[in-house]
Scaffold this motif. Sequence first.
Motif, mmCIF file in Angstrom:
data_model
loop_
_atom_site.group_PDB
_atom_site.id
_atom_site.type_symbol
_atom_site.label_atom_id
_atom_site.label_comp_id
_atom_site.label_asym_id
_atom_site.label_seq_id
_atom_site.Cartn_x
_atom_site.Cartn_y
_atom_site.Cartn_z
ATOM 1 N N ASP A 268 16.999 -5.222 3.066
ATOM 2 C CA ASP A 268 17.737 -4.385 2.131
ATOM 3 C C ASP A 268 16.960 -4.166 0.841
ATOM 4 N N PHE A 269 15.767 -4.741 0.764
ATOM 5 C CA PHE A 269 14.945 -4.586 -0.436
ATOM 6 C C PHE A 269 14.709 -3.102 -0.707
ATOM 7 N N PRO A 270 14.858 -2.679 -1.978
ATOM 8 C CA PRO A 270 14.731 -1.242 -2.253
ATOM 9 C C PRO A 270 13.285 -0.746 -2.168
ATOM 10 N N THR A 271 12.857 -0.372 -0.983
ATOM 11 C CA THR A 271 11.514 0.172 -0.826
ATOM 12 C C THR A 271 11.424 0.977 0.465
ATOM 13 N N THR A 272 10.353 1.724 0.618
ATOM 14 C CA THR A 272 10.204 2.590 1.783
ATOM 15 C C THR A 272 9.191 2.024 2.775
ATOM 16 N N ALA A 273 9.167 2.591 3.970
ATOM 17 C CA ALA A 273 8.237 2.164 5.008
ATOM 18 C C ALA A 273 6.794 2.247 4.506
ATOM 19 N N LEU A 274 6.447 3.364 3.885
ATOM 20 C CA LEU A 274 5.078 3.548 3.400
ATOM 21 C C LEU A 274 4.711 2.465 2.381
ATOM 22 N N ASP A 275 5.651 2.165 1.495
ATOM 23 C CA ASP A 275 5.394 1.185 0.454
ATOM 24 C C ASP A 275 5.121 -0.202 1.047
ATOM 25 N N VAL A 276 5.892 -0.554 2.084
ATOM 26 C CA VAL A 276 5.679 -1.855 2.723
ATOM 27 C C VAL A 276 4.279 -1.904 3.350
ATOM 28 N N VAL A 277 3.883 -0.816 3.991
ATOM 29 C CA VAL A 277 2.563 -0.792 4.621
ATOM 30 C C VAL A 277 1.464 -0.898 3.550
ATOM 31 N N MET A 278 1.707 -0.230 2.406
ATOM 32 C CA MET A 278 0.728 -0.294 1.303
ATOM 33 C C MET A 278 0.495 -1.731 0.849
ATOM 34 N N MET A 279 1.522 -2.580 0.991
ATOM 35 C CA MET A 279 1.369 -3.975 0.556
ATOM 36 C C MET A 279 0.193 -4.656 1.248
ATOM 37 N N GLY A 280 -0.140 -4.164 2.438
ATOM 38 C CA GLY A 280 -1.286 -4.720 3.140
ATOM 39 C C GLY A 280 -2.602 -4.524 2.396
ATOM 40 N N THR A 281 -2.638 -3.534 1.504
ATOM 41 C CA THR A 281 -3.875 -3.275 0.755
ATOM 42 C C THR A 281 -3.980 -4.128 -0.506
ATOM 43 N N TYR A 282 -2.895 -4.807 -0.864
ATOM 44 C CA TYR A 282 -2.869 -5.547 -2.133
ATOM 45 C C TYR A 282 -3.931 -6.648 -2.165
ATOM 46 N N GLY A 283 -4.175 -7.265 -1.005
ATOM 47 C CA GLY A 283 -5.117 -8.370 -0.972
ATOM 48 C C GLY A 283 -6.516 -7.948 -1.392
ATOM 49 N N SER A 284 -6.975 -6.785 -0.879
ATOM 50 C CA SER A 284 -8.328 -6.341 -1.236
ATOM 51 C C SER A 284 -8.372 -5.823 -2.670
ATOM 52 N N LEU A 285 -7.211 -5.412 -3.202
ATOM 53 C CA LEU A 285 -7.174 -4.938 -4.589
ATOM 54 C C LEU A 285 -7.284 -6.097 -5.574
ATOM 55 N N GLY A 286 -6.685 -7.226 -5.216
ATOM 56 C CA GLY A 286 -6.664 -8.361 -6.132
ATOM 57 C C GLY A 286 -5.594 -8.197 -7.193
ATOM 58 N N TRP A 287 -5.591 -9.107 -8.164
ATOM 59 C CA TRP A 287 -4.558 -9.086 -9.207
ATOM 60 C C TRP A 287 -4.671 -7.819 -10.054
ATOM 61 N N ILE A 288 -3.535 -7.370 -10.540
ATOM 62 C CA ILE A 288 -3.373 -6.302 -11.539
ATOM 63 C C ILE A 288 -3.738 -4.898 -11.035
ATOM 64 N N LYS A 289 -4.873 -4.729 -10.355
ATOM 65 C CA LYS A 289 -5.259 -3.380 -9.915
ATOM 66 C C LYS A 289 -4.203 -2.763 -8.998
ATOM 67 N N ARG A 290 -4.013 -1.465 -9.170
ATOM 68 C CA ARG A 290 -2.950 -0.804 -8.406
ATOM 69 C C ARG A 290 -3.494 0.007 -7.242
ATOM 70 N N PRO A 291 -2.681 0.168 -6.199
ATOM 71 C CA PRO A 291 -3.124 1.017 -5.100
ATOM 72 C C PRO A 291 -3.237 2.482 -5.540
ATOM 73 N N ARG A 292 -4.246 3.174 -5.003
ATOM 74 C CA ARG A 292 -4.442 4.594 -5.352
ATOM 75 C C ARG A 292 -4.461 5.440 -4.079
ATOM 76 N N GLN A 293 -4.992 6.648 -4.214
ATOM 77 C CA GLN A 293 -4.987 7.572 -3.071
ATOM 78 C C GLN A 293 -5.656 6.967 -1.833
ATOM 79 N N LYS A 294 -6.770 6.269 -2.060
ATOM 80 C CA LYS A 294 -7.516 5.712 -0.936
ATOM 81 C C LYS A 294 -6.632 4.737 -0.146
#
Lengths: 245, 386
Positions: free
Chosen positions: A89-115
């Motif tokens: 029930d967490f307020p988020t979309t399918a795409l957003d959940v998948v984007m979370m997979g990119t957080y690890g390579s981004l590291g702290w603070i940096k945000r996901p972008r178009q890539k």
Amino acid sequence: MEKKIAVKVDDLTVAYNYKPVLWDIDLEIPEGVLMAIVGPNGAGKSTLIKSILGILNPIAGSISIYGKPYEKQRSLVAYVPQKGSVDWDFPTTALDVVMMGTYGSLGWIKRPRQKEKKTALEALEKVGMLSFKNRQISQLSGGQQQRIFLARALVQNASIYFMDEPFQGVDATTEIAIINILKELRKAGKTVIVVHHDLQTVPEYFDWVTFLNVKKIATGPVKDIFNDDNLTKTYGINYKVSIQE
Amino acid sequence: MNSAQIEIQLIASVVAIACAIPGTFLVLRKMAMISDAISHSILPGIVLGFFITHNLNSPLLILLAALTGIITVVLVEYIQKTGLVKEDTAIGLVFPALFSIGVIMIAKNANDVHLDVDAVLLGELAFAPFDRLLINGTDFGPKSLWIIGTILLITVTLLIAFFKELKVSTFDKGLAASLGFSPAIIHYGLMSVASVTTVGAFDAVGAILVVALMIAPAATAYLLTTDLKKMLLLAIIFGVFGAISGYWFAHWLDASISGSITTMLGLLFLTVYLFAPNKGLISVMYREKQQRIEVSLLTFLLHLKNHSEESERHVNHLNEHINWQKVRSKVVLELALKNNMIHIDNEIVSLTEKGNKFTTQAIDYIITNEDAQIEHMKDDFFLFRG
């Protein structure tokens, strides 16, 4: 030629409140296998995965991913937790959940972008969920939620994939879709480790298997060790499955 | 409006925003009660800080009190980890103990300061403008506005910097840990912000209202959106709305400002709970009614599909065959006609091609629970929206 060892576990003991749930586990997982971890409820299957991934702290033993501690090898590893471990029930979309997979390579603070977004959309397409990208995650069926989790692991572009019961509560079509993707990963040389419940499908889906029940019972190629003897040792009762040739 | 009135509304609004941000994450983490625990158990920290600094607005006091907040969280988790009691019991054990220590410390030593139990519980927003920040004789406005404003600035900076980390660790702790975003660091970071905010807001609005400002706006926003950023924004808007409308409500009633703000937040939640488009009570009831009708429709269509003999499909006999009351049959019949799923010829009802296809797909879906083919049906029928 001897295969490289992707994951090595030495003398691992894990306890909850001083009660051991995994006892002195030694395990070597060769690179490029599609491995099932099987065992009864409470055998410590999820605990084993979580300990390898540093989510739980073992009381003894060591773990290495391609010869180095997990903390140094995070980028090589992707993880799919049990579907029931999160709040859908967490307020988020399918795409957003998948984007979370990119957080690890981004590291702290940096945000996901178009890539990162592009990678996530490709993964959604791969699991057949592109048309659901803006759907709120509670509005997805169980099978679709599992595909989203798989897509999230795919964007991590890892060498080793850990999956905790990916077939739980999914429909037959999704199960086939998931196993096909896992087989594709193996073909691409990745190592895939799956906590699995359905013993009937082990020979069909996997080429490697680990029997676990607090202690490690056996590990090796399915064709050599997936037999009544090991099943009985693991499940305690006189277990028989018919293995199709 | 005079300047004191504006200042009070400004303080209340800034407090509301500062509370709504950590509050949103507490609600999503199902930790709403922790804010209650923190707001009470910081009291001994405030009293101790006051003994040391003799200044209710000193940063040291705020840090000491916030530390008590963190200690509360640690104690609750420790007691919970023993496995002897559940989290709610652990909270119920920890905060009254710490709060009562604070109450005793006030009673024994601090009778002459304005720290009294009433002020602690409800705060006194009306007095906030009297305590001014004076530097070399120049008036820089109310002290509490500077304190809570600074806290808000820190909170917003942290939120922007660590939004992604907060999101992933709130949604999926296991993934966050495996990616290297220590859930423990984020957890205690959030708890620290919640504690500091509580202390900063405490003097102005008291322990009860701090909880209301953290939880009510976030809970209200949760009913309205499926997007975390929008939820944060809505929580902030609701908090400010509660603060300002509550102020005027109190003005009109000549009653406690903090009490009125809490009342307004409660009313706001009630309104949204009743009228929210998807999760609201009325919308849910409407949906359930529609679903009942749609199930009837499907039953009716299936009956038509399974019976080729005309006797089973005569308008006058439908009631007997499916055992429905007249009114219901009429509603269902009209719905089917409206959607071109049936046609009536000489009082004999038959499925149209569309009706036939719809029935097959719907039954397929109900049996297999695979919803790839029925996506287009979700827009028209509630039954297929899960």
